[in-house]
Design a protein around this motif. Sequence first.
Motif, PDB file in Angstrom:
ATOM      1  N   PHE A  21       0.846  -1.191   0.000  1.00 25.82           N
ATOM      2  CA  PHE A  21       0.000   0.000   0.000  1.00 25.82           C
ATOM      3  C   PHE A  21       0.878   1.237   0.000  1.00 25.82           C
ATOM      4  CE2 PHE A  21      -2.255   3.372   2.303  1.00 25.82           C
ATOM      5  CZ  PHE A  21      -3.339   3.514   1.459  1.00 25.82           C
ATOM      6  N   ASP A  22       0.659   2.084  -0.972  1.00 25.03           N
ATOM      7  CA  ASP A  22       1.406   3.331  -1.074  1.00 25.03           C
ATOM      8  C   ASP A  22       0.432   4.475  -0.809  1.00 25.03           C
ATOM      9  OD1 ASP A  22       3.025   5.440  -1.651  1.00 25.03           O
ATOM     10  OD2 ASP A  22       3.382   4.891  -3.730  1.00 25.03           O
ATOM     11  N   PRO A  23       0.608   5.249   0.265  1.00 29.57           N
ATOM     12  CA  PRO A  23      -0.358   6.287   0.627  1.00 29.57           C
ATOM     13  C   PRO A  23      -0.310   7.540  -0.244  1.00 29.57           C
ATOM     14  CG  PRO A  23       1.472   6.314   2.159  1.00 29.57           C
ATOM     15  CD  PRO A  23       1.680   5.128   1.246  1.00 29.57           C
ATOM     16  N   ARG A  24       0.682   7.679  -1.093  1.00 31.69           N
ATOM     17  CA  ARG A  24       0.779   8.871  -1.945  1.00 31.69           C
ATOM     18  C   ARG A  24      -0.311   8.864  -3.014  1.00 31.69           C
ATOM     19  NH1 ARG A  24       6.910   8.099  -3.446  1.00 31.69           N
ATOM     20  NH2 ARG A  24       6.064   6.013  -3.491  1.00 31.69           N
ATOM     21  N   PRO A  25      -0.740  10.069  -3.482  1.00 34.04           N
ATOM     22  CA  PRO A  25      -1.746  10.122  -4.553  1.00 34.04           C
ATOM     23  C   PRO A  25      -1.266   9.408  -5.811  1.00 34.04           C
ATOM     24  CG  PRO A  25      -1.472  12.275  -3.557  1.00 34.04           C
ATOM     25  CD  PRO A  25      -0.382  11.398  -3.003  1.00 34.04           C
ATOM     26  N   LYS A  26      -2.174   8.730  -6.473  1.00 31.99           N
ATOM     27  CA  LYS A  26      -1.866   7.989  -7.703  1.00 31.99           C
ATOM     28  C   LYS A  26      -1.985   8.912  -8.899  1.00 31.99           C
ATOM     29  CE  LYS A  26      -1.696   4.581  -4.942  1.00 31.99           C
ATOM     30  NZ  LYS A  26      -1.066   5.131  -3.788  1.00 31.99           N
ATOM     31  N   ARG A  27      -1.380   8.516 -10.008  1.00 29.21           N
ATOM     32  CA  ARG A  27      -1.395   9.349 -11.209  1.00 29.21           C
ATOM     33  C   ARG A  27      -1.971   8.627 -12.425  1.00 29.21           C
ATOM     34  NH1 ARG A  27       1.230  14.073 -10.383  1.00 29.21           N
ATOM     35  NH2 ARG A  27       2.591  14.155  -8.589  1.00 29.21           N
ATOM     36  N   ARG A  28      -2.325   7.362 -12.285  1.00 35.18           N
ATOM     37  CA  ARG A  28      -2.904   6.598 -13.398  1.00 35.18           C
ATOM     38  C   ARG A  28      -4.131   5.841 -12.896  1.00 35.18           C
ATOM     39  NH1 ARG A  28       2.068   3.766 -13.824  1.00 35.18           N
ATOM     40  NH2 ARG A  28       0.740   1.955 -13.872  1.00 35.18           N
ATOM     41  N   ILE A  29      -5.124   5.702 -13.762  1.00 34.86           N
ATOM     42  CA  ILE A  29      -6.357   5.026 -13.364  1.00 34.86           C
ATOM     43  C   ILE A  29      -6.091   3.561 -13.021  1.00 34.86           C
ATOM     44  CG2 ILE A  29      -7.051   4.451 -15.731  1.00 34.86           C
ATOM     45  CD1 ILE A  29      -9.352   5.386 -12.767  1.00 34.86           C
ATOM     46  N   ASP A  30      -5.085   2.966 -13.609  1.00 30.22           N
ATOM     47  CA  ASP A  30      -4.759   1.570 -13.303  1.00 30.22           C
ATOM     48  C   ASP A  30      -4.294   1.379 -11.866  1.00 30.22           C
ATOM     49  OD1 ASP A  30      -5.355   1.016 -15.934  1.00 30.22           O
ATOM     50  OD2 ASP A  30      -3.271   1.105 -16.586  1.00 30.22           O
ATOM     51  N   GLU A  31      -3.855   2.449 -11.226  1.00 29.23           N
ATOM     52  CA  GLU A  31      -3.393   2.371  -9.842  1.00 29.23           C
ATOM     53  C   GLU A  31      -4.535   2.521  -8.833  1.00 29.23           C
ATOM     54  OE1 GLU A  31       1.028   4.271 -10.249  1.00 29.23           O
ATOM     55  OE2 GLU A  31      -0.659   5.656 -10.065  1.00 29.23           O
ATOM     56  N   LEU A  32      -5.710   2.911  -9.304  1.00 28.26           N
ATOM     57  CA  LEU A  32      -6.858   3.117  -8.422  1.00 28.26           C
ATOM     58  C   LEU A  32      -7.751   1.885  -8.388  1.00 28.26           C
ATOM     59  CD1 LEU A  32      -7.840   6.738  -9.436  1.00 28.26           C
ATOM     60  CD2 LEU A  32      -6.692   6.007  -7.357  1.00 28.26           C
TER      61      LEU A  32
END
Length: 70
Positions: A3-14
């Motif tokens: 789990f990485d708490p930083r904001p994601k930048r790609r829809i595949d990461e959500l």
Amino acid sequence: MLFDPRPKRRIDELFDRREEFEALLSTSEPLTLLLGIRRVDKSSLLRATLNEIENGRYIDARKMHFNSGD
């Protein structure tokens, strides 16, 4: 790390945000606000959407200071 708490930048990461992502991509409104309680992926959803379009702006209003005029 699982789990990485930083904001994601790609829809595949959500996880489970495809419907909201598609709604943001398909809007024709000149201004869109994402409102919600803390920690529900608003920033990540917005950043992933902005990576897909060419004319988007990200403004973090927490860092803005306003003068009350007094």
